[in-house]
Design a protein around this motif. Structure first.
Motif, PDB file in Angstrom:
ATOM      1  N   LEU A   1       5.253  -5.333  -0.849  1.00 10.09           N
ATOM      2  CA  LEU A   1       4.321  -4.471  -1.582  1.00 10.09           C
ATOM      3  C   LEU A   1       3.577  -5.250  -2.659  1.00 10.09           C
ATOM      4  O   LEU A   1       2.402  -4.980  -2.937  1.00 10.09           O
ATOM      5  N   LEU A   2       4.237  -6.218  -3.262  1.00 15.42           N
ATOM      6  CA  LEU A   2       3.565  -7.091  -4.226  1.00 15.42           C
ATOM      7  C   LEU A   2       2.510  -7.942  -3.518  1.00 15.42           C
ATOM      8  O   LEU A   2       1.389  -8.110  -4.016  1.00 15.42           O
ATOM      9  N   GLN A   3       2.873  -8.476  -2.331  1.00 15.37           N
ATOM     10  CA  GLN A   3       1.923  -9.276  -1.565  1.00 15.37           C
ATOM     11  C   GLN A   3       0.711  -8.446  -1.140  1.00 15.37           C
ATOM     12  O   GLN A   3      -0.424  -8.928  -1.147  1.00 15.37           O
ATOM     13  N   LYS A   4       0.951  -7.197  -0.768  1.00 15.52           N
ATOM     14  CA  LYS A   4      -0.128  -6.330  -0.297  1.00 15.52           C
ATOM     15  C   LYS A   4      -0.962  -5.757  -1.432  1.00 15.52           C
ATOM     16  O   LYS A   4      -1.993  -5.129  -1.185  1.00 15.52           O
ATOM     17  N   GLY A   5      -0.530  -5.958  -2.660  1.00 14.59           N
ATOM     18  CA  GLY A   5      -1.286  -5.465  -3.806  1.00 14.59           C
ATOM     19  C   GLY A   5      -1.058  -4.009  -4.125  1.00 14.59           C
ATOM     20  O   GLY A   5      -1.817  -3.415  -4.903  1.00 14.59           O
ATOM     21  N   ILE A   6      -0.011  -3.398  -3.563  1.00 16.24           N
ATOM     22  CA  ILE A   6       0.296  -1.992  -3.831  1.00 16.24           C
ATOM     23  C   ILE A   6       1.211  -1.857  -5.047  1.00 16.24           C
ATOM     24  O   ILE A   6       1.220  -0.835  -5.723  1.00 16.24           O
ATOM     25  N   LEU A   7       1.968  -2.882  -5.330  1.00 16.41           N
ATOM     26  CA  LEU A   7       2.788  -2.931  -6.542  1.00 16.41           C
ATOM     27  C   LEU A   7       2.355  -4.113  -7.396  1.00 16.41           C
ATOM     28  O   LEU A   7       1.867  -5.128  -6.874  1.00 16.41           O
ATOM     29  N   LYS A   8       2.552  -3.990  -8.692  1.00 14.37           N
ATOM     30  CA  LYS A   8       2.387  -5.127  -9.587  1.00 14.37           C
ATOM     31  C   LYS A   8       3.406  -4.991 -10.717  1.00 14.37           C
ATOM     32  O   LYS A   8       3.910  -3.887 -11.007  1.00 14.37           O
TER      33      LYS A   8
ATOM     34  N   LYS B   1       8.708  -4.088 -15.347  1.00 17.93           N
ATOM     35  CA  LYS B   1       8.464  -2.771 -14.773  1.00 17.93           C
ATOM     36  C   LYS B   1       7.438  -2.854 -13.649  1.00 17.93           C
ATOM     37  O   LYS B   1       6.412  -3.515 -13.774  1.00 17.93           O
ATOM     38  N   LEU B   2       7.722  -2.155 -12.544  1.00 20.62           N
ATOM     39  CA  LEU B   2       6.805  -2.111 -11.417  1.00 20.62           C
ATOM     40  C   LEU B   2       5.815  -0.969 -11.581  1.00 20.62           C
ATOM     41  O   LEU B   2       6.185   0.119 -12.030  1.00 20.62           O
ATOM     42  N   GLU B   3       4.568  -1.202 -11.194  1.00 21.11           N
ATOM     43  CA  GLU B   3       3.528  -0.182 -11.239  1.00 21.11           C
ATOM     44  C   GLU B   3       2.848  -0.097  -9.879  1.00 21.11           C
ATOM     45  O   GLU B   3       2.650  -1.112  -9.210  1.00 21.11           O
ATOM     46  N   ILE B   4       2.475   1.129  -9.477  1.00 21.53           N
ATOM     47  CA  ILE B   4       1.813   1.349  -8.194  1.00 21.53           C
ATOM     48  C   ILE B   4       0.296   1.255  -8.370  1.00 21.53           C
ATOM     49  O   ILE B   4      -0.272   1.805  -9.319  1.00 21.53           O
ATOM     50  N   LEU B   5      -0.340   0.561  -7.463  1.00 19.62           N
ATOM     51  CA  LEU B   5      -1.795   0.443  -7.442  1.00 19.62           C
ATOM     52  C   LEU B   5      -2.327   0.982  -6.106  1.00 19.62           C
ATOM     53  O   LEU B   5      -1.625   0.942  -5.099  1.00 19.62           O
ATOM     54  N   PRO B   6      -3.578   1.453  -6.129  1.00 24.57           N
ATOM     55  CA  PRO B   6      -4.398   1.748  -7.299  1.00 24.57           C
ATOM     56  C   PRO B   6      -3.956   3.054  -7.956  1.00 24.57           C
ATOM     57  O   PRO B   6      -3.139   3.789  -7.372  1.00 24.57           O
ATOM     58  N   PRO B   7      -4.480   3.391  -9.136  1.00 26.68           N
ATOM     59  CA  PRO B   7      -4.051   4.614  -9.832  1.00 26.68           C
ATOM     60  C   PRO B   7      -4.178   5.884  -8.986  1.00 26.68           C
ATOM     61  O   PRO B   7      -3.317   6.766  -9.063  1.00 26.68           O
ATOM     62  N   LEU B   8      -5.225   5.995  -8.179  1.00 28.88           N
ATOM     63  CA  LEU B   8      -5.371   7.191  -7.342  1.00 28.88           C
ATOM     64  C   LEU B   8      -4.255   7.277  -6.305  1.00 28.88           C
ATOM     65  O   LEU B   8      -3.757   8.371  -6.004  1.00 28.88           O
TER      66      LEU B   8
END
Length: 372
Positions: free
Chosen positions: A339-346, A353-360
């Motif tokens: 998910l980090l590689q795919k850009g869905i988590l950062k 702390k993990l965050e989900i992208l994009p905000p929508l």
């Protein structure tokens, strides 16, 4: 054939630079990107001769990309045997080869006739050996252009579908054909998950398909959201098509809450037409985010992203969205990595702390009742 390019040549600059290195070295590459990220647009961009010349210079004169869309495979009944399925793969690739080089200006009249006869022979379903001979005809068809010094890159769109439908032997032979033309032939695959994940998902014997998948081991390229330049260019084009104009503030908010993901950005801009008698400039970031998050088109696009993730990745996102813990084990740790590689988590600025992208998409995961 004239250019149909809709983007500047430096569109998707980061991805193109990585792919161009593969082009120059005739090295295969696997492109991985979630749904809604714009993989098909990237593929069309890669297919443009001007783009190729921009990145590989004079080599582009004898370089040919050939898009092979797995959705164009003919119907394959479940009861058909492997030779027939292999033939379907060769037939599709030979047909795309034919279209890519037609009208064969680089061949003599005699060579063009011989190539056409080879193409016709591969289509012959009356020969009881045609399923076996198809490979030989495909090899022969390639050879006409190999002898002219062309480098060919077969680019497989929706390659997930080819892995699902075609037998392992087909991919083993693709490896063999490539080994016979190492300096002139390469493959580029576009999938929603890494090849190793798809092999496991479709229960393909790992050792049997390994000769093919190892072609991509050193060149897996993740296709993420647009960079800021491409995102702003797309936003400007979307507004122009709808005969709209948005302030710098609104443009900035749109790029932020969509994460510059192609599909979400497109449907978000389209959804703004529904904001009748609303002063967009007066909306805060959270107000615009919440207003767009409930739009059916936006939710449908987020659902596309969700459906392109595997079960482990979805489980991790559910936990992150609710700020709850998930079971830490090798499977979940690999899911976080992907998910980090795919850009869905950062990771946030603290790195903890993990965050989900994009905000929508974060709001979609957080609010979807199916996840309760």
């Amino acid at each position: 054939m004239g250019s149909t390019r809709k983007q500047p040549v430096n569109f998707r600059k980061e991805e193109l630079e990585a792919i161009a290195k593969c082009w120059s070295g005739a090295t295969s590459a696997a492109l991985v990107g979630i749904g809604s990220v714009g993989k098909s647009n990237l593929l069309q961009h890669l297919d443009d001769p001007e783009v190729q010349k921009h990145y590989i210079g004079d080599k582009a004169a004898k370089f040919k990309t050939i898009i092979v869309d797995a959705n164009m495979l003919g119907p394959l009944p479940a009861d058909r045997d492997d030779p027939v399925r292999c033939w379907a793969g060769y037939e599709l690739m030979m047909h795309r080869l034919f279209l890519a080089f037609y009208p064969f200006e680089m061949l003599t009249n005699e060579e063009a006739k011989q190539f056409f006869d080879t193409y016709q022979a591969l289509q012959d379903g009356t020969n009881p050996l045609f399923t076996y001979m198809a490979l030989r005809y495909f090899e022969l068809g390639l050879e006409y252009f190999m002898r002219k010094g062309y480098t060919i890159a077969f680019m497989f769109d929706e390659f997930d579908e080819m892995l699902r439908q075609l037998p392992v032997k087909f991919f083993q032979t693709l490896r063999g054909i490539r080994d016979s033309n190492k300096r002139q032939l390469m493959y580029i695959t576009l999938t929603r998950s890494p090849l190793v994940t798809l092999v496991e998902r479709f229960a393909i014997p790992v050792l049997d398909i390994e000769p093919f998948t190892e072609l991509f081991t050193d060149n897996t390229i993740y296709v993420g959201p647009y960079n800021d330049t491409d995102g702003r260019a797309m936003l400007s084009e979307l507004a122009r098509r709808r005969q709209r104009s948005y302030s710098d503030n609104v443009n900035g908010l749109l790029l932020d809450i969509t994460g510059r993901y192609a599909g979400i950005l497109r449907v978000s801009v389209n959804s703004l037409d529904e904001f009748v008698n609303v002063n967009l400039n007066a909306l805060s970031r959270n107000q615009l985010l919440e207003a767009l998050a409930v739009k059916p088109a936006v939710r449908a696009e987020c659902r596309t992203i969700w459906s392109s993730l595997n079960r482990s990745e979805q489980q991790v996102l559910k936990a992150v969205a609710r700020l709850s813990a998930y079971n830490v084990n090798p499977e979940s740790e690999f899911a976080v990595h992907m998910l980090l590689q795919k850009g869905i988590l950062k990771l946030d600025e603290s790195g903890q702390k993990l965050e989900i992208l994009p905000p929508l998409f974060h709001m979609y995961v957080q609010s979807n009742p199916d996840f309760a």
